[in-house]
Design a protein around this motif. Structure first.
Motif, mmCIF file in Angstrom:
data_model
loop_
_atom_site.group_PDB
_atom_site.id
_atom_site.type_symbol
_atom_site.label_atom_id
_atom_site.label_comp_id
_atom_site.label_asym_id
_atom_site.label_seq_id
_atom_site.Cartn_x
_atom_site.Cartn_y
_atom_site.Cartn_z
ATOM 1 N N THR A 102 25.434 -17.466 40.385
ATOM 2 C CA THR A 102 24.316 -17.022 41.067
ATOM 3 C C THR A 102 23.376 -16.456 40.022
ATOM 4 N N ARG A 103 22.079 -16.282 40.579
ATOM 5 C CA ARG A 103 21.032 -15.897 39.546
ATOM 6 C C ARG A 103 20.032 -15.096 40.489
ATOM 7 N N CYS A 104 19.196 -14.360 39.634
ATOM 8 C CA CYS A 104 18.172 -13.553 40.000
ATOM 9 C C CYS A 104 16.920 -14.421 40.532
ATOM 10 N N TYR A 105 15.765 -13.982 41.161
ATOM 11 C CA TYR A 105 14.457 -15.046 40.973
ATOM 12 C C TYR A 105 14.065 -15.326 39.476
ATOM 13 N N SER A 106 13.922 -16.469 39.332
ATOM 14 C CA SER A 106 13.327 -16.891 38.111
ATOM 15 C C SER A 106 14.263 -16.186 36.905
ATOM 16 N N CYS A 107 15.584 -16.529 36.977
ATOM 17 C CA CYS A 107 16.228 -16.284 35.746
ATOM 18 C C CYS A 107 16.972 -17.557 35.133
ATOM 19 N N MET A 108 17.003 -18.152 34.146
ATOM 20 C CA MET A 108 17.700 -19.168 33.663
ATOM 21 C C MET A 108 18.906 -18.785 33.207
ATOM 22 N N VAL A 109 19.301 -17.356 33.048
ATOM 23 C CA VAL A 109 20.581 -16.954 32.712
ATOM 24 C C VAL A 109 21.548 -17.163 33.664
ATOM 25 N N HIS A 110 21.318 -16.974 34.821
ATOM 26 C CA HIS A 110 22.257 -17.118 36.098
ATOM 27 C C HIS A 110 23.646 -16.456 35.741
ATOM 28 N N CYS A 111 23.512 -15.198 35.324
ATOM 29 C CA CYS A 111 24.811 -14.327 34.838
ATOM 30 C C CYS A 111 25.739 -14.171 36.018
ATOM 31 N N GLY A 112 25.252 -14.085 37.107
ATOM 32 C CA GLY A 112 25.879 -13.624 38.298
ATOM 33 C C GLY A 112 27.114 -14.666 38.608
ATOM 34 N N GLN A 170 10.845 -15.275 32.802
ATOM 35 C CA GLN A 170 12.372 -15.078 33.024
ATOM 36 C C GLN A 170 12.884 -13.737 32.851
ATOM 37 N N SER A 171 13.696 -13.579 34.000
ATOM 38 C CA SER A 171 14.425 -12.392 34.271
ATOM 39 C C SER A 171 13.380 -10.925 34.329
ATOM 40 N N PHE A 172 12.208 -11.235 34.870
ATOM 41 C CA PHE A 172 11.359 -10.112 35.136
ATOM 42 C C PHE A 172 11.085 -9.828 36.634
ATOM 43 N N SER A 173 11.775 -10.284 37.399
ATOM 44 C CA SER A 173 11.631 -10.305 38.879
ATOM 45 C C SER A 173 12.601 -8.928 39.645
ATOM 46 N N ARG A 174 13.055 -8.050 38.533
ATOM 47 C CA ARG A 174 13.729 -7.198 39.390
ATOM 48 C C ARG A 174 13.045 -5.899 39.847
ATOM 49 N N TYR A 175 13.644 -5.161 40.664
ATOM 50 C CA TYR A 175 12.524 -4.061 41.346
ATOM 51 C C TYR A 175 13.181 -2.773 40.876
ATOM 52 N N THR A 177 27.145 -17.781 26.136
ATOM 53 C CA THR A 177 28.250 -17.004 26.637
ATOM 54 C C THR A 177 27.949 -15.799 27.514
ATOM 55 N N PHE A 178 26.890 -15.398 27.653
ATOM 56 C CA PHE A 178 26.381 -14.392 28.705
ATOM 57 C C PHE A 178 25.818 -15.182 29.856
ATOM 58 N N SER A 179 25.357 -16.385 29.699
ATOM 59 C CA SER A 179 25.293 -17.138 30.769
ATOM 60 C C SER A 179 26.485 -17.638 31.813
ATOM 61 N N LEU A 199 11.667 -6.056 33.224
ATOM 62 C CA LEU A 199 12.715 -6.916 32.458
ATOM 63 C C LEU A 199 13.982 -6.416 32.964
ATOM 64 N N CYS A 200 14.930 -7.465 33.239
ATOM 65 C CA CYS A 200 16.259 -7.091 33.435
ATOM 66 C C CYS A 200 16.909 -6.427 32.563
ATOM 67 N N SER A 201 17.538 -5.354 32.959
ATOM 68 C CA SER A 201 18.067 -4.373 31.722
ATOM 69 C C SER A 201 19.100 -4.864 30.977
ATOM 70 N N PHE A 202 19.722 -6.146 31.328
ATOM 71 C CA PHE A 202 20.612 -6.761 30.290
ATOM 72 C C PHE A 202 19.878 -7.425 29.165
ATOM 73 N N MET A 203 18.820 -7.749 29.428
ATOM 74 C CA MET A 203 18.123 -8.612 28.111
ATOM 75 C C MET A 203 17.960 -7.474 26.952
ATOM 76 N N PRO A 204 17.349 -6.309 27.091
ATOM 77 C CA PRO A 204 17.298 -5.520 25.865
ATOM 78 C C PRO A 204 18.813 -5.447 25.027
ATOM 79 N N ARG A 256 24.258 -9.137 47.416
ATOM 80 C CA ARG A 256 25.334 -8.432 46.548
ATOM 81 C C ARG A 256 24.786 -7.500 45.502
ATOM 82 N N ARG A 257 23.289 -7.523 45.364
ATOM 83 C CA ARG A 257 22.859 -6.753 44.278
ATOM 84 C C ARG A 257 22.538 -5.165 44.781
ATOM 85 N N ALA A 258 22.486 -4.465 43.712
ATOM 86 C CA ALA A 258 22.511 -2.912 44.143
ATOM 87 C C ALA A 258 21.467 -2.147 43.212
#
Ligand code: SF4
Length: 612
Positions: free
Chosen positions: A283-293, A73-78, A236-238, A495-500, A181-183
């Motif tokens: 919305t969410r990123c690839y393989s992320c159950m948080v779907h914070c977008g 989860q949340s590890f598919s950023r570049y 809440t974050f979700s 890992l997504c930088s929001f997770m730490p 819409r991601r940057a």
């Protein structure tokens, strides 16, 4: 051959239109794991000291981590690594979405781009093959249209695209790289792409990511998912993502009037509940159950009909605090415009806030702004200011250089009001209201970046590794090192930088995921992970030391050190820069006088090669 990695690197020489491939080296994998570790090592090894960030010698390294494209989860950023035209130093920029996973599906771990094309091109990588295509017809188009036309040309509506907009083409020093819409917003990655005449990269692939130990990996993912669900901040974050304007205003550290005040009037209009009313869908990123977008759309008022993905907290602030106005519609419309034009919202908002203060003090006038009245509380000029920066018109031409360089060119004492560190504009937190958070902004190797070592202990009251007093300076050197190094090793994944900042993934869980995916048992050892995190931070530091950076560059503008927050819950606080830097350097084992890692520290971390 290990799992996780594709073991394939694509090199592109734009000048000669040549491609080459190579495998990942064992030294790179074992010493740096992936992601941010790879980027730091390669950028250090491959860029000659003193090169012009805008020139053929600069490289752009696009990297997906060893867990990208898996169901971790949340590890598919570049991430993208380059020498920054804004700071003149080492830079890393990252983005979520689908692009990182798709890079792995094309069969590559990374793409390293150097040189400069003689005319606009885009890179098309698909199923292990690659080619450069003409992009002259795309030059001048915004990011949305660029996405659409490339997909049309490729006949593939599922191609994943990262591109630049007009800001990158016009050399705005904080132009970003936009995928959907991601940057990768910060630091001028889009500027470097524009300089290279590279309008976009398009990806499409169908390769799977192999796993060394499928059962162990599945168990680790299960543990990660359970950890997310058990985290008190998950729900809440979700739901709200980063809509935290009310929390930061309540702490009196919402930078207002270019960091002159800590609370913006009528901040209740920017509460998460107000954004929830505008929610169209999640919305969410690839393989992320948080779907914070979130897709948010405004139905009434001056900006009726505007929509955006987000806006993230930083963007909400960027178009409210700096101009001292709380217009929810503007935060949405300005975010969309920056996405379309391809500009970092934080530096854009910071630059506009800088211009408002110069106008307020009579340093610039209507003659400079093309007739716009930049008076506090008047948010009407903001959209036009964004356009002026992107197309370098009137005052926008100098603001496009970033506040540090703009102040130097404007003169008349403007330097005092450029709120930046190492040339990177400060984000949406007053360092005087959260001292470790501030110390990270001060010492992050890329400049004032909140995600390099976010302090959730101060912002959200997270009790790990311990509870802290956000306004106290004592002990913050150690805490800042803790936050920076843990973020660094988790970003090897990537890992997504929001997770730490949410404390969602422990070193132990990450160790299980990365060792099961790659088959490298040593990676399960948290002590090794911490060591690699520290090594990455030190290597990034040594890149900058080679460029002439040192303690003098870890410095806030005078306002934050000598003027106290005037009112609110952080009233009376200043940032104790000298004492906090001494403390931080000691914790890091760096020379306190120069801010440079000592020989002993570098040898301990296996970075002796940086002393040559
Ligand atoms: S937490 Fe949000 S930004 Fe991070 S990976 Fe998940 S959906 Fe993307």
């Amino acid at each position: 051959m290990t799992g996780g990695y594709k073991n394939r690197v694509l090199r592109v020489d734009l000048t000669n239109r040549k491609f080459s491939e190579e495998p990942l080296s064992k030294e790179l994998i074992n010493g740096y794991i992936g992601g941010r570790g790879f980027g730091a090592k390669l950028l250090y090894d491959e860029l000659k000291p003193g090169i012009d960030p805008l020139g053929e010698d600069n490289e752009m390294i696009f990297i997906a981590g060893p867990l990208a494209g898996t169901n971790a989860q949340s590890f598919s950023r570049y991430k993208v690594f380059f020498k920054s035209p804004l700071t003149g130093g080492y830079f890393k920029s990252s983005s979520g979405g689908q692009f990182g996973a798709e890079l792995k599906f094309t069969g590559f771990d990374m793409i390293i781009i150097k040189g400069k094309a003689d005319k606009p091109v885009f890179l098309w990588v698909h199923d292990g093959k690659y080619e450069l295509r003409d992009a002259e017809y795309l030059w001048g188009l915004d990011c949305d249209d660029t996405h659409a036309l490339i997909r049309q040309e490729l006949g593939d509506t599922n191609a994943k695209i990262a591109c630049i907009g007009p800001a990158g083409e016009h050399g705005v020093k904080y132009a970003g790289i936009f995928s959907e819409r991601r940057a990768c917003g910060r630091g001028g990655g889009g500027t470097v792409m524009g300089d290279k005449n590279l309008k976009a990269i398009a990806l499409r692939g169908r390769e799977k990511v192999d796993l060394a130990d499928k059962d162990a990996f599945a168990a680790a993912v299960k543990e990660q998912v359970a950890g997310y669900k058990a985290n008190p901040q998950f729900a809440t974050f979700s739901q709200n993502g980063t809509w935290i304007a009310e929390a930061i205003n309540a702490m009196g550290m919402y930078p207002t009037k270019n960091f002159q005040e800590g609370v913006v009037p009528e901040w209740e209009k920017l509460e998460s509940n107000e954004y929830l009313k505008l929610l169209v869908r999640k919305t969410r990123c690839y393989s992320c159950m948080v779907h914070c977008g979130s897709i948010a759309k405004i139905a009434t008022g001056r900006y009726a009909g505007s929509w955006t993905e987000g806006p993230e907290y930083e963007t909400i602030w960027a178009f409210s605090g700096p101009v001292r106005h709380s217009d929810i519609g503007l935060t949405i419309a300005a975010d969309k415009l920056c996405d379309d034009l391809g500009m970092d919202t934080i530096s854009t908002g910071g630059s506009i806030g800088f211009a408002y203060e110069l106008y307020d003090r009579g340093i610039i006038t209507k003659a400079d702004t093309g007739g716009l009245e930049l008076t506090y509380g008047n948010s009407e000029p903001v959209m036009e200011m964004i356009r002026k920066i992107a197309y370098r018109e009137d005052i926008g031409d100098v603001l496009a250089e970033g506040t540090r360089e703009a102040a130097r060119r404007i003169g008349k004492g403007a330097e005092e009001y450029a709120i930046q560190v190492k040339g990177l504009e400060l984000p949406a937190y007053d360092p005087r209201g959260a001292k470790s958070h501030g110390l990270n902004l001060l010492t992050a190797n890329i400049g004032a970046d909140h995600n390099t070592g976010y302090a959730p202990q101060e912002i959200f009251g997270a009790p790990v590794p311990r509870e802290v007093d956000r306004l106290a300076a004592e002990g913050k050197g150690e805490l800042t090192k803790w936050n920076q190094d843990s973020t660094a090793f988790l970003e090897t994944g990537i890992l997504c930088s929001f997770m730490p900042s949410m404390g969602m993934v422990s070193p132990e869980t990450y160790g299980k995921l990365i060792s099961a995916a790659t088959g490298i048992k040593d990676f399960a050892d948290p002590d090794l992970l911490w060591k690699i995190g520290e090594k990455i931070t030190n290597l990034e530091r040594m890149f900058n030391v080679r460029e002439g950076f040192g303690r003098k560059d870890d410095s806030f503008p005078r306002r934050l050190k000598e003027e106290s927050v005037p009112e609110g819950p952080s009233a009376g606080s200043v940032f104790e820069e000298d004492a906090m830097l001494d403390d931080y350097y000691k914790e890091r084992g760096w020379d306190v006088k120069t801010g440079i890692p000592t020989k002993e520290k570098l040898e301990e971390l296996g970075l002796g090669f940086t002393m040559k």
